[in-house]
Enzyme design. Structure first.
Site: not given
Length: 473
Positions: A328, A401
């Site tokens: 993948g 944040c």
């Protein structure tokens, strides 16, 4: 690593001192692109601007905005075909390549995979839905997962997919019941935990005993599952499956896994008189994110795995089964880079008088969680122009944040980097968009496929309207 009362990022050797990792060297030319980590068509033009598929990143950013995942379609498809051709040659046509959709999947990618002659591995109902929407032939689809919903199993069986990989004793009954409801005999594999410690991060090491995947070879659990499947007329046991982890750079772990898996495979013939036609050795092949990584090319990987399988079968005196693999990352990863725009820069004085330059971009951990999750390393380059400025050691961070919102932990970038410049981070085609989130209500970036001078959106940018549409109160 010693603990620090203010958190691990303040510990010596982590971030408290502006030291350079042993594998990172100041570049001779800050404009050079590190070989092996970029898609094939990516290069820097005479004007210093990065180009992919014949299109400049300036034009891409102007039309589609940033951040954005920029995918070289020809590169992606060439890597897929290289795996298919290499394993067909090494195993004399007796091999299948399943693209692991968890790396990155959308309708366009699923169609490419089918058109280029590969199979498709899915591990959720959503991934299966994409495969079916793309009209991938059901017999070329596999369904994985350690906790498949009964509705997912039912849909897979109803669609006629080629294999369901059994991951627990409970699933044997669930798959059999679905097969009986639909009046079919469902082909299945059994995922075997072969007890191999892959040399990779704990979170992506998947064949040791103490983890959630598979049925253990130790203690006879896998053997019990084999007997139970063989006794159920609604199921057809096609083969055994193992997967030892991800971001692996040699075949040593695969050799041990293949030996143990083939030993169990041989015991099925001995104890039950049944010759299983296939085995699946999984995926997990590594790619280069930085200069420290040295992945195997598909041909060398295929040749080495073929030598291992043929040698073990000869020792066991059994016929060589059909072999499947599941790359993948190795297909999707190098095909894509993420394009960001620089927002702010600040030089921070840290312990022992060191200085670190923080470069903030308009994305972050919502589009690439791997640095925070796996301590993954990435490279990056100034993409919108060339520079003659001296190199400065930088840390590329996001807008979220979180102090752990790091995209590229350490990289040398031009000392004249400024707000508005574009940065490109290569190797983001696998798991970045797939694992993307809406943290801080930041919409997810688009995926742009570039080929022959043309750009098309294959996954559109999420909007604030999309976010608000989910909020129904």
């Amino acid at each position: 690593m010693g603990a620090h009362e203010a958190g691990e990022m303040h510990s010596p050797g982590y971030g408290g001192v502006a030291t350079v990792p042993s594998w990172l060297r100041p570049p001779d030319n800050i404009n050079d692109l590190l070989p092996g980590i970029w898609a094939q068509s990516v290069h820097r033009g005479d004007d210093g601007v990065l180009r992919v598929g014949g299109v400049s990143v300036d034009d891409i950013a102007a039309e589609f905005g940033t951040p954005a995942f920029v995918l070289d379609e020809a590169d992606f498809r060439a890597r897929a075909v290289a795996f298919k051709d290499a394993f067909a040659a090494a195993f004399q046509g007796n091999a299948d390549v399943y693209y692991a959709g968890k790396a990155f999947l959308c309708t366009a990618v699923a169609r490419w995979i089918a058109e280029d002659g590969l199979m498709l591995d899915t591990c959720s109902g959503g991934e299966l839905a994409v495969a079916l929407r793309a009209e991938v032939p059901p017999e070329k689809i596999a369904l994985h997962g350690n906790n498949k919903l009964e509705s997912e199993i039912d849909r897979a069986v109803a669609a006629g997919i080629g294999r369901i990989v059994i991951d627990s004793m409970i699933e044997i009954d669930r798959v059999a019941e679905a097969a009986q409801r639909h009046g079919v005999v469902q082909p299945v594999f059994i995922r075997v935990t072969v007890g191999v410690e892959a040399h990779t991060h704990e979170y992506v090491s998947t064949a040791h005993e103490d983890q959630k995947f598979g049925l253990s070879l130790a203690g006879g659990v896998a053997a019990e599952a084999i007997s139970k499947v063989l006794a159920n007329p609604a199921l057809r046991l096609v083969g055994l499956h193992s997967h030892i982890g991800s971001q692996i750079f040699d075949t040593q772990g695969f050799e041990v896994a293949a030996r143990r898996l083939l030993g169990l495979h041989a015991s099925v013939e001995k104890n039950h008189g049944v010759v299983l036609p296939e085995i699946d050795l999984g995926g997990g092949y590594g790619i280069a994110y930085t200069s420290q990584h040295d992945p195997l090319e598909p041909k060398l990987l295929a040749d080495q795995l073929a030598d291992i399988v043929i040698r073990e079968c000869r020792a066991l005196e059994i016929a060589v089964p059909r072999v499947s693999i599941e790359p993948g990352r190795a297909i999707a990863g190098p095909s894509t880079f993420t394009l960001y725009r620089v927002g702010t820069l600040k030089d921070v004085t840290i312990d022992h008088g060191g200085v670190r330059r923080y470069v903030s971009v308009d994305g972050g951990m919502s589009d690439n969680i791997r640095t925070a999750l796996y301590d993954a390393d990435y490279s990056c380059t100034l993409a919108s122009r060339g520079s003659d400025a001296p190199a400065a050691l930088c840390r590329v961070v996001g807008k979220h944040c979180e102090s752990g919102d790091i995209v590229v932990r350490d990289e040398f970038l031009p000392g004249d980097l400024a707000p508005g410049d574009l940065l490109a981070v290569p190797g983001t085609g696998a798991y970045c968009r797939s694992m993307a989130s809406q943290y801080n209500h930041v919409p997810r970036p688009p995926v742009l496929a570039v080929r022959d001078g043309k750009v098309r959106v294959i996954v559109r940018r999420e909007t604030e309207e999309d976010l608000l549409a989910l909020d129904v109160d």
